[in-house]
Motif scaffolding. Structure first.
Motif, PDB file in Angstrom:
ATOM      1  N   GLN A   1     106.418  13.900  87.689  1.00 22.56           N
ATOM      2  CA  GLN A   1     107.569  13.622  86.397  1.00 22.56           C
ATOM      3  C   GLN A   1     106.414  14.998  85.846  1.00 22.56           C
ATOM      4  OE1 GLN A   1     108.557  10.299  85.897  1.00 22.56           O
ATOM      5  NE2 GLN A   1     111.002  10.627  86.871  1.00 22.56           N
ATOM      6  N   VAL A   2     105.211  14.550  85.164  1.00 23.62           N
ATOM      7  CA  VAL A   2     104.431  14.525  84.828  1.00 23.62           C
ATOM      8  C   VAL A   2     104.054  16.279  84.893  1.00 23.62           C
ATOM      9  CG1 VAL A   2     101.743  14.349  83.938  1.00 23.62           C
ATOM     10  CG2 VAL A   2     102.898  12.400  84.443  1.00 23.62           C
ATOM     11  N   ILE A   3     103.369  16.364  86.155  1.00 23.62           N
ATOM     12  CA  ILE A   3     103.304  17.557  86.587  1.00 23.62           C
ATOM     13  C   ILE A   3     103.942  18.414  86.008  1.00 23.62           C
ATOM     14  CG2 ILE A   3     102.514  19.229  88.535  1.00 23.62           C
ATOM     15  CD1 ILE A   3     100.111  18.052  88.052  1.00 23.62           C
ATOM     16  N   GLU A   4     105.373  18.235  86.383  1.00 18.12           N
ATOM     17  CA  GLU A   4     106.528  19.366  86.074  1.00 18.12           C
ATOM     18  C   GLU A   4     106.619  19.836  84.140  1.00 18.12           C
ATOM     19  OE1 GLU A   4     109.940  17.369  87.218  1.00 18.12           O
ATOM     20  OE2 GLU A   4     109.475  17.814  89.207  1.00 18.12           O
ATOM     21  N   LYS A   5     106.099  18.591  83.500  1.00 15.31           N
ATOM     22  CA  LYS A   5     106.439  19.118  82.692  1.00 15.31           C
ATOM     23  C   LYS A   5     104.767  20.043  81.694  1.00 15.31           C
ATOM     24  CE  LYS A   5     108.803  14.892  80.669  1.00 15.31           C
ATOM     25  NZ  LYS A   5     107.954  13.111  80.280  1.00 15.31           N
ATOM     26  N   LEU A   6     104.036  19.835  82.591  1.00 14.34           N
ATOM     27  CA  LEU A   6     102.450  20.501  82.194  1.00 14.34           C
ATOM     28  C   LEU A   6     103.086  22.010  82.651  1.00 14.34           C
ATOM     29  CD1 LEU A   6      99.668  17.884  83.020  1.00 14.34           C
ATOM     30  CD2 LEU A   6     100.436  18.595  81.280  1.00 14.34           C
ATOM     31  N   ILE A   7     103.068  22.082  84.049  1.00 18.64           N
ATOM     32  CA  ILE A   7     103.825  23.485  84.560  1.00 18.64           C
ATOM     33  C   ILE A   7     104.950  23.867  83.245  1.00 18.64           C
ATOM     34  CG2 ILE A   7     105.496  24.883  85.967  1.00 18.64           C
ATOM     35  CD1 ILE A   7     104.217  22.149  88.031  1.00 18.64           C
ATOM     36  N   ALA A   8     105.739  23.386  82.999  1.00 17.86           N
ATOM     37  CA  ALA A   8     106.784  24.016  82.033  1.00 17.86           C
ATOM     38  C   ALA A   8     105.742  24.828  80.560  1.00 17.86           C
ATOM     39  CB  ALA A   8     107.737  23.552  81.710  1.00 17.86           C
ATOM     40  N   ALA A   9     104.421  23.583  79.882  1.00 13.08           N
ATOM     41  CA  ALA A   9     104.235  23.803  79.031  1.00 13.08           C
ATOM     42  C   ALA A   9     103.346  25.008  78.608  1.00 13.08           C
ATOM     43  CB  ALA A   9     103.143  22.663  78.366  1.00 13.08           C
ATOM     44  N   ALA A  10     102.140  25.094  80.525  1.00 10.02           N
ATOM     45  CA  ALA A  10     101.273  26.418  80.354  1.00 10.02           C
ATOM     46  C   ALA A  10     102.217  27.147  80.650  1.00 10.02           C
ATOM     47  CB  ALA A  10     100.379  25.594  81.612  1.00 10.02           C
TER      48      ALA A  10
END
Length: 355
Positions: A138-147
């Motif tokens: 869940q955390v990684i998916e949000k970070l990927i979207a932002a990056a």
């Protein structure tokens, strides 16, 4: 250094009993899930026989050991990443620790209920790891979207971050903990900032019946080299005066307590070393990461020591004892002057010079 190890596991595997034994602090340990709702923090001395010998040579009665903090965290259940049980509150408490001690129940006791009906170490571990991995996804998916959004704007830092996040996402989707992924120094720093649960170091505790041996550890736990402990026995030992505890250990055929092994393993898992200061006022142990240079080691004592670091007088533990202290060490040429690039070694005894 306020280094913390979080004690995690399913409800009723012995986490709070183990915490009681570690810290001699009374916390709820009733026979039902979620009796420990808020994390309990206990400061535990790292066992090290060297500090007593250093104190004898330095002729001081004041001994201050180095410590690690253990955090007792409420039991995890299937679906925690979706809010089941204590959900996000539980996961946030784990996110704040430096390492995770995963307690797995292998003891037999029909009177202690198991959240899944019966204890199965393999299934229990899979439940814990799945929940942690799902929370990380869940955390990684949000970070990927932002990056990804920033990377499209030619942000070089975001491009590097996106590559690391995608590597981690692939590993998690493959059912692998993020800490199994090999990353270079720059990539590891990016991963560290993301505060992923499964990127943290793990140590494993097999909570067994009294008298259990390594042969009693289920095969599913073998790859993790668990520390074998009977939390019930350790709690009994912790309540006894030192002499009585020693007598009980001898009766049980224990050379040292399971808690001592666990604390040492935690120290090792965090890749820490101990250095010492010694004088007439006190003999004291200090914790520092392996590979730390002299100014960083000085900063553990006080930030001003790091900022104003000039040099460090250093002698090995063995030479300090053999030479009878600082004076003998200087006379025999065993005391070295070290500068800012010196990497502290386990057992170093030091005197810092600073502005």
């Amino acid at each position: 250094m306020a280094l913390q190890i979080g004690i995690v596991g399913l409800p009723n595997v012995g986490k709070s009993t183990l915490f009681q034994a570690l810290t001699r602090t009374a916390v709820p340990a009733e026979n039902y899930p979620f009796c420990t709702i808020d994390p309990n923090v206990g400061v535990v001395a790292v066992p090290d026989e060297r500090i007593g010998k250093i104190a004898e040579v330095a002729k001081t009665a004041t001994i201050i050991p180095t410590t690690i903090e253990f955090v007792d965290i409420a039991g995890l259940v299937a679906g925690a990443h979706k809010g089941e049980g204590l959900g996000n509150k539980f996961l946030q408490h784990i996110r704040e620790v430096d390492a995770i001690a995963e307690v797995v129940r292998i003891f037999n006791d029909a009177d202690v209920i198991h959240v899944a009906g019966q204890a199965n170490p393999k299934d229990d571990m899979e439940t814990i790891h799945l929940e942690l991995m799902m929370a990380d996804l869940q955390v990684i998916e949000k970070l990927i979207a932002a990056a990804d959004k920033k990377a499209r704007g030619q942000d070089k830092e975001a491009v590097a971050e996106l590559a690391v996040y995608q590597k981690i996402e692939a590993a998690l989707n493959a059912g692998e903990l993020a800490n199994t992924l090999e990353l270079d120094e720059e990539e590891a720093e990016i991963a560290r900032k993301s505060q992923l649960l499964t990127r943290k170091p793990f140590l494993f505790v097999a909570n067994a019946d009294e008298g259990a041996t390594i042969e009693d550890v289920p095969e599913a736990l073998h790859p993790y080299s668990p520390v074998l402990i009977s939390a019930k026995i350790e709690a009994e030992l912790a309540r006894l005066p030192e002499a009585d505890a020693k007598e009980m250990m001898e009766g049980l055929g224990l050379g040292e307590s399971g808690l001592t092994r666990l604390i040492r393993q935690g120290y090792k898992t965090l890749d820490l070393i101990t250095y010492f200061t010694a004088g007439e006022k006190e003999a004291r142990a200090w914790t520092v990461r392996r590979g730390a240079k002299a100014p960083e080691a000085a900063g553990v004592i006080h930030s001003d020591f790091e900022k104003g670091f000039i040099r460090a007088e250093v002698i090995t533990y063995e030479d300090f004892i053999a030479c009878g202290g600082w004076a003998g060490g200087r006379t025999k040429g065993k005391v070295r002057m070290e500068g800012k690039e010196y990497e502290f070694q386990d057992g170093d005894i030091t005197l810092f010079h600073h502005s």
